[in-house]
Design an enzyme around this catalytic site. Sequence first.
Site, PDB file in Angstrom:
ATOM      1  N   ASP A  17     -66.039  46.345  76.328  1.00  0.00           N
ATOM      2  CA  ASP A  17     -64.940  45.382  76.372  1.00  0.00           C
ATOM      3  C   ASP A  17     -64.810  44.725  75.004  1.00  0.00           C
ATOM      4  OD1 ASP A  17     -62.905  43.827  77.387  1.00  0.00           O
ATOM      5  OD2 ASP A  17     -64.237  42.339  78.279  1.00  0.00           O
ATOM      6  N   ASP A 128     -57.877  47.178  75.784  1.00  0.00           N
ATOM      7  CA  ASP A 128     -59.078  46.622  75.152  1.00  0.00           C
ATOM      8  C   ASP A 128     -60.379  46.907  75.904  1.00  0.00           C
ATOM      9  OD1 ASP A 128     -58.533  45.037  77.314  1.00  0.00           O
ATOM     10  OD2 ASP A 128     -58.805  43.130  76.276  1.00  0.00           O
ATOM     11  N   GLU A 129     -60.379  47.804  76.887  1.00  0.00           N
ATOM     12  CA  GLU A 129     -61.623  48.084  77.591  1.00  0.00           C
ATOM     13  C   GLU A 129     -61.659  49.527  78.084  1.00  0.00           C
ATOM     14  OE1 GLU A 129     -62.333  46.335  81.484  1.00  0.00           O
ATOM     15  OE2 GLU A 129     -60.249  45.651  81.555  1.00  0.00           O
TER      16      GLU A 129
END
Length: 407
Positions: A17, A128-129
Amino acid sequence: MFSSGVFLSGRIIAHLDMDAFYANAELVRNPALRGLPVAVGGRRGMQPLPGQQFPTLAQYEGRGVLTTANYEARALGLHSAMPTMKAAKLAPHAVLLPADFDWYKTLSRQFKTAVRELAPNVEDRGIDEIYIDLTGETGGDFEAAIELARHLKAAVTRATGGMTCSVGLSENKLTSKICSDLQKPNGLSVVRPDQFQEIIWPLPVGKINGVGPKAQEKLKAMGVNSIAELAAQPVDLLRERFGESYGLWMHESAHGIDRREVTLFSEPKSISRETTFENDMHVRRQRDNLTQVLEHLADKLSQDLARKQRLAKTIGVKVRFADFKSLTRDTTTGLTVRTADEVLQAARACLKKIPFEDKGARSTIRLLGIKASHLITPAEDALEKAAEESRRTKGQAQLFLDLEDAP
């Protein structure tokens, strides 16, 4: 009862993350922001006041919501989806920047490419992860996985010009998701199969992704605050209080049970965005706040459609009331939807189909969501439109011939 920490034996799954991704992406582009509280969500064209280097929240006027805030801003009470005017009261001197999703998508591609060069089995979970199956690269050995995770973190930092990420390691996705949040920012947390009770059980139930604020309140009324206390509840009681599927899921999650595999690719059948409110929102008295949230969700959903290169034929909304009962409504207009305005217009049409009340159970809501479904690619849309035009043209031609043959 299930035994605690039930895993699929031999797997090692990482959840990676990025730390405050949008805000830190701005720091990569402008290092002068480092150390300052930064919020993302301002209007394009905002200029700093005389004597200031950057525009601030004090300058903002409008009805928007924050996209994100960096850790310095979070320390002042700011968070994503917060109404920007409320944020301005809490931290008027915090820097406010407009979102630049083209730049964020560039950095997203860069960090994911860097990860795949070291560990190719990646499940993309958003900008974003990601989840990463490290089983093949490590032979199921946690020491090897920790070393590989350190290399992955370093590769991400190099690829993004200095951005950091946090990684959680365990034998399933649910536990790794919890882990990645334990030592943010720039953390590396590990839960081996025999450590689930030791590390995870003392945590608040809200650390389980999917147990929102209202569920936490209901659990608190039952005397349940920690994951250990949730694990001790009879599964039949949880099913009775929260419903069959959600109650069973809570029970299994508290015991570390998650059978999901890392999915390398799946054709999206639908895309959704939703938010759970910290406090129930009244559908009439807090209409302006709900409108802000709906606009924010429509904007995020349109970005998801663009990123996945999909158009939607159907838009639906989901509302969960304070008593945990949910209603969904959808609309299919015959036209494809892609822009934030189109999503918003369709979502509003769906909300008009929900029988809200001024008082009672349907007067306050705890969750609001928008879903895009019946997805097609732009190429498929073009083919369908061409086929429809061909059918229309043939129909007109046949009508002309019929008129010619008429006596």
